[in-house]
Design a protein around this motif. Structure first.
Motif, PDB file in Angstrom:
ATOM      1  N   ARG A 181     -47.524  -4.342 -63.560  1.00  0.00           N
ATOM      2  CA  ARG A 181     -46.975  -4.392 -64.773  1.00  0.00           C
ATOM      3  C   ARG A 181     -46.245  -3.120 -65.016  1.00  0.00           C
ATOM      4  NH1 ARG A 181     -52.285  -6.115 -66.906  1.00  0.00           N
ATOM      5  NH2 ARG A 181     -52.963  -4.218 -67.133  1.00  0.00           N
ATOM      6  N   ALA A 182     -46.430  -1.933 -64.205  1.00  0.00           N
ATOM      7  CA  ALA A 182     -45.713  -0.924 -64.380  1.00  0.00           C
ATOM      8  C   ALA A 182     -44.090  -1.149 -63.640  1.00  0.00           C
ATOM      9  CB  ALA A 182     -46.121   0.267 -63.888  1.00  0.00           C
ATOM     10  N   PHE A 183     -44.409  -1.724 -62.471  1.00  0.00           N
ATOM     11  CA  PHE A 183     -43.163  -2.101 -61.721  1.00  0.00           C
ATOM     12  C   PHE A 183     -42.260  -3.056 -62.441  1.00  0.00           C
ATOM     13  CE2 PHE A 183     -41.144  -4.573 -58.135  1.00  0.00           C
ATOM     14  CZ  PHE A 183     -40.124  -3.679 -57.925  1.00  0.00           C
ATOM     15  N   ARG A 184     -43.035  -4.074 -63.219  1.00  0.00           N
ATOM     16  CA  ARG A 184     -42.351  -5.148 -63.924  1.00  0.00           C
ATOM     17  C   ARG A 184     -41.522  -4.651 -64.961  1.00  0.00           C
ATOM     18  NH1 ARG A 184     -42.869  -8.732 -68.470  1.00  0.00           N
ATOM     19  NH2 ARG A 184     -41.808 -10.458 -68.013  1.00  0.00           N
ATOM     20  N   GLU A 185     -42.165  -3.549 -65.730  1.00  0.00           N
ATOM     21  CA  GLU A 185     -41.239  -2.920 -67.079  1.00  0.00           C
ATOM     22  C   GLU A 185     -40.124  -2.075 -66.427  1.00  0.00           C
ATOM     23  OE1 GLU A 185     -44.178  -0.219 -68.651  1.00  0.00           O
ATOM     24  OE2 GLU A 185     -45.383  -1.802 -69.462  1.00  0.00           O
ATOM     25  N   HIS A 186     -40.146  -1.186 -65.248  1.00  0.00           N
ATOM     26  CA  HIS A 186     -39.204  -0.651 -64.612  1.00  0.00           C
ATOM     27  C   HIS A 186     -37.865  -1.823 -64.193  1.00  0.00           C
ATOM     28  CE1 HIS A 186     -36.743   1.610 -62.044  1.00  0.00           C
ATOM     29  NE2 HIS A 186     -36.828   0.746 -60.903  1.00  0.00           N
ATOM     30  N   VAL A 187     -38.409  -3.047 -63.637  1.00  0.00           N
ATOM     31  CA  VAL A 187     -37.371  -3.984 -63.155  1.00  0.00           C
ATOM     32  C   VAL A 187     -36.692  -4.604 -64.464  1.00  0.00           C
ATOM     33  CG1 VAL A 187     -37.183  -6.462 -62.288  1.00  0.00           C
ATOM     34  CG2 VAL A 187     -38.494  -4.569 -60.993  1.00  0.00           C
ATOM     35  N   LEU A 188     -37.513  -4.738 -65.605  1.00  0.00           N
ATOM     36  CA  LEU A 188     -36.686  -5.356 -66.632  1.00  0.00           C
ATOM     37  C   LEU A 188     -35.819  -4.378 -67.379  1.00  0.00           C
ATOM     38  CD1 LEU A 188     -39.796  -7.281 -68.343  1.00  0.00           C
ATOM     39  CD2 LEU A 188     -37.863  -8.201 -66.987  1.00  0.00           C
ATOM     40  N   ALA A 189     -36.196  -3.107 -66.974  1.00  0.00           N
ATOM     41  CA  ALA A 189     -35.422  -2.015 -67.722  1.00  0.00           C
ATOM     42  C   ALA A 189     -34.062  -2.163 -66.871  1.00  0.00           C
ATOM     43  CB  ALA A 189     -35.889  -0.737 -67.709  1.00  0.00           C
ATOM     44  N   GLU A 190     -34.098  -2.205 -65.600  1.00  0.00           N
ATOM     45  CA  GLU A 190     -32.869  -2.091 -64.523  1.00  0.00           C
ATOM     46  C   GLU A 190     -32.215  -3.571 -64.975  1.00  0.00           C
ATOM     47  OE1 GLU A 190     -31.545  -0.076 -62.791  1.00  0.00           O
ATOM     48  OE2 GLU A 190     -32.952   1.517 -63.504  1.00  0.00           O
ATOM     49  N   ARG A 191     -32.849  -4.700 -65.215  1.00  0.00           N
ATOM     50  CA  ARG A 191     -32.221  -5.985 -65.617  1.00  0.00           C
ATOM     51  C   ARG A 191     -31.370  -5.642 -66.601  1.00  0.00           C
ATOM     52  NH1 ARG A 191     -31.947 -10.507 -68.505  1.00  0.00           N
ATOM     53  NH2 ARG A 191     -31.917 -12.603 -67.144  1.00  0.00           N
ATOM     54  N   SER A 192     -31.849  -5.015 -67.863  1.00  0.00           N
ATOM     55  CA  SER A 192     -31.058  -4.332 -69.015  1.00  0.00           C
ATOM     56  C   SER A 192     -29.907  -4.075 -68.797  1.00  0.00           C
ATOM     57  CB  SER A 192     -31.893  -3.874 -70.176  1.00  0.00           C
ATOM     58  OG  SER A 192     -32.926  -4.769 -70.304  1.00  0.00           O
ATOM     59  N   VAL A 193     -29.994  -2.938 -67.661  1.00  0.00           N
ATOM     60  CA  VAL A 193     -28.634  -2.277 -67.297  1.00  0.00           C
ATOM     61  C   VAL A 193     -27.660  -3.072 -66.806  1.00  0.00           C
ATOM     62  CG1 VAL A 193     -27.914  -0.353 -65.653  1.00  0.00           C
ATOM     63  CG2 VAL A 193     -30.030  -0.006 -66.987  1.00  0.00           C
ATOM     64  N   PHE A 194     -28.247  -3.963 -66.048  1.00  0.00           N
ATOM     65  CA  PHE A 194     -27.146  -4.809 -65.259  1.00  0.00           C
ATOM     66  C   PHE A 194     -26.708  -5.848 -66.403  1.00  0.00           C
ATOM     67  CE2 PHE A 194     -25.964  -9.040 -63.180  1.00  0.00           C
ATOM     68  CZ  PHE A 194     -25.148  -8.620 -62.243  1.00  0.00           C
ATOM     69  N   PHE A 232     -34.155  -5.493 -58.443  1.00  0.00           N
ATOM     70  CA  PHE A 232     -33.775  -4.788 -59.768  1.00  0.00           C
ATOM     71  C   PHE A 232     -34.744  -3.680 -59.743  1.00  0.00           C
ATOM     72  CE2 PHE A 232     -31.315  -8.528 -60.532  1.00  0.00           C
ATOM     73  CZ  PHE A 232     -30.412  -8.325 -61.404  1.00  0.00           C
ATOM     74  N   TYR A 233     -34.541  -2.920 -58.988  1.00  0.00           N
ATOM     75  CA  TYR A 233     -35.470  -1.398 -58.888  1.00  0.00           C
ATOM     76  C   TYR A 233     -34.573  -0.305 -58.487  1.00  0.00           C
ATOM     77  CZ  TYR A 233     -36.613  -2.019 -54.010  1.00  0.00           C
ATOM     78  OH  TYR A 233     -36.496  -2.465 -52.700  1.00  0.00           O
ATOM     79  N   ARG A 234     -35.157   1.004 -58.592  1.00  0.00           N
ATOM     80  CA  ARG A 234     -34.586   2.113 -58.199  1.00  0.00           C
ATOM     81  C   ARG A 234     -35.683   2.449 -56.914  1.00  0.00           C
ATOM     82  NH1 ARG A 234     -29.298   2.803 -59.922  1.00  0.00           N
ATOM     83  NH2 ARG A 234     -29.186   2.060 -62.073  1.00  0.00           N
ATOM     84  N   GLU A 235     -35.045   2.722 -55.831  1.00  0.00           N
ATOM     85  CA  GLU A 235     -35.833   3.162 -54.692  1.00  0.00           C
ATOM     86  C   GLU A 235     -36.911   4.346 -54.937  1.00  0.00           C
ATOM     87  OE1 GLU A 235     -33.930   3.644 -51.035  1.00  0.00           O
ATOM     88  OE2 GLU A 235     -32.868   1.465 -51.316  1.00  0.00           O
ATOM     89  N   GLU A 236     -36.209   5.211 -55.580  1.00  0.00           N
ATOM     90  CA  GLU A 236     -37.072   6.654 -56.055  1.00  0.00           C
ATOM     91  C   GLU A 236     -38.329   6.110 -56.915  1.00  0.00           C
ATOM     92  OE1 GLU A 236     -33.525   6.890 -57.853  1.00  0.00           O
ATOM     93  OE2 GLU A 236     -33.346   6.120 -55.807  1.00  0.00           O
ATOM     94  N   PHE A 237     -38.208   5.163 -57.689  1.00  0.00           N
ATOM     95  CA  PHE A 237     -39.169   4.697 -58.528  1.00  0.00           C
ATOM     96  C   PHE A 237     -40.330   4.155 -57.738  1.00  0.00           C
ATOM     97  CE2 PHE A 237     -41.589   1.508 -60.841  1.00  0.00           C
ATOM     98  CZ  PHE A 237     -41.798   2.354 -62.112  1.00  0.00           C
ATOM     99  N   LEU A 238     -39.925   3.285 -56.940  1.00  0.00           N
ATOM    100  CA  LEU A 238     -40.996   2.621 -56.308  1.00  0.00           C
ATOM    101  C   LEU A 238     -41.746   3.504 -55.075  1.00  0.00           C
ATOM    102  CD1 LEU A 238     -42.199  -0.060 -55.742  1.00  0.00           C
ATOM    103  CD2 LEU A 238     -40.570  -0.709 -54.174  1.00  0.00           C
ATOM    104  N   ASN A 239     -40.905   4.463 -54.475  1.00  0.00           N
ATOM    105  CA  ASN A 239     -41.645   5.450 -53.979  1.00  0.00           C
ATOM    106  C   ASN A 239     -42.552   6.104 -54.591  1.00  0.00           C
ATOM    107  OD1 ASN A 239     -39.714   4.780 -51.805  1.00  0.00           O
ATOM    108  ND2 ASN A 239     -39.369   6.927 -51.213  1.00  0.00           N
ATOM    109  N   ARG A 240     -42.479   6.617 -55.857  1.00  0.00           N
ATOM    110  CA  ARG A 240     -43.431   7.348 -56.566  1.00  0.00           C
ATOM    111  C   ARG A 240     -44.560   6.250 -56.963  1.00  0.00           C
ATOM    112  NH1 ARG A 240     -38.661   9.174 -59.142  1.00  0.00           N
ATOM    113  NH2 ARG A 240     -39.145   7.693 -61.192  1.00  0.00           N
ATOM    114  N   LEU A 241     -44.172   5.260 -57.257  1.00  0.00           N
ATOM    115  CA  LEU A 241     -45.290   4.134 -57.711  1.00  0.00           C
ATOM    116  C   LEU A 241     -46.381   4.095 -56.915  1.00  0.00           C
ATOM    117  CD1 LEU A 241     -46.178   2.355 -60.199  1.00  0.00           C
ATOM    118  CD2 LEU A 241     -44.764   0.542 -58.978  1.00  0.00           C
ATOM    119  N   LEU A 242     -45.942   3.733 -55.504  1.00  0.00           N
ATOM    120  CA  LEU A 242     -46.524   3.364 -54.385  1.00  0.00           C
ATOM    121  C   LEU A 242     -47.071   4.545 -53.376  1.00  0.00           C
ATOM    122  CD1 LEU A 242     -45.228  -0.199 -53.632  1.00  0.00           C
ATOM    123  CD2 LEU A 242     -47.157   0.421 -55.324  1.00  0.00           C
ATOM    124  N   SER A 243     -46.559   5.600 -53.888  1.00  0.00           N
ATOM    125  CA  SER A 243     -46.803   7.008 -52.902  1.00  0.00           C
ATOM    126  C   SER A 243     -46.273   6.731 -51.580  1.00  0.00           C
ATOM    127  CB  SER A 243     -48.573   7.277 -52.833  1.00  0.00           C
ATOM    128  OG  SER A 243     -49.074   7.497 -54.255  1.00  0.00           O
TER     129      SER A 243
END
Length: 226
Positions: free
Chosen positions: A74-87, A164-175
């Motif tokens: 769910r946390a990843f999906r929220e991030h992805v939807l935010a990036e979708r809105s940016v695009f 639709f994600y930022r690599e830094e976000f996914l690095n933090r999310l999944l350690s």
């Protein structure tokens, strides 16, 4: 692999699908996930297919992070939807209307997520074949992803590549360590069906180019001599 109608079959038996049929049936899945569990034996076969991909210098620079936790997804999906809105905010008129109909992820609908990463330090510093092409290791990871995708399709599973994600976000999310690059989040799971036409074609975002439009002979831009 035989199917009933357009619904892929999912069994524990070894797949026997024709390669070309699998290639043509492969789709980037968003809406069609059923949410059913992937049998462990099937998942292992799919991951084994990915892990047997060729790699530069036999470096095997990939790792697979299997994500089932609903909170993480769910946390990843929220991030992805935010990036979708940016695009979406960059689009106007007909392009914006077309994009509004396109679903870009199936993160919570799928059975699990698989984050595929690239470790440039695997086998370094003497990675045979990478000295002149630094991205050869990244290409190797993409080969593993394609192996995974085709194997999953042969097994009656669907795969969706979320970008639709930022690599830094996914690095933090999944350690994920800072020197390891996340290349893809793949949504994986059984599907109700596989669409006859890819979503982007169906919604009119792009049309598939004919093969002859991308063929060159002997040098770029040169057509076949007659």
């Amino acid at each position: 692999m035989k199917t009933a109608g357009n619904r892929p079959s999912l069994t524990d038996s070894a797949p026997a699908a024709d390669l070309y049929e699998v290639i043509n049936r492969r789709r980037d899945v968003r809406r069609e996930f059923s949410g059913e569990e992937v049998p462990e034996k099937v998942l292992r076969r799919v991951l084994t297919a990915a892990h047997t991909a060729p790699s530069v210098g036999l470096s095997q620079p990939w790792d697979f992070v299997l994500v089932q936790d609903p909170n993480t997804r769910r946390a990843f999906r929220e991030h992805v939807l935010a990036e979708r809105s940016v695009f979406a905010a960059q689009l106007d008129g007909e392009r914006a209307e077309t994009f509004s109909k396109i679903k870009v992820e199936g993160i919570v609908e799928s059975s699990l997520g698989i984050a595929v990463t690239y470790d440039p330090n695997r086998g370094a510093p003497e990675v045979l074949g990478r000295h002149a092409i630094a991205d050869a290791g990244l290409y190797s990871v993409c080969l593993a992803i394609q192996n995974l995708w085709l194997a999953a399709t042969a097994e009656g599973l669907g795969v969706g590549w979320v970008s639709f994600y930022r690599e830094e976000f996914l690095n933090r999310l999944l350690s994920i360590p800072g020197d390891v690059r996340p290349v893809a989040w793949l949504c994986l799971g059984p599907v109700k069906e596989l669409a006859d036409t890819p979503d982007l074609e169906k919604h009119g975002w792009r049309k598939r180019m004919p093969l002859d439009d991308v063929l060159h002979y002997e040098a770029y831009g040169r057509s076949r001599s007659r």
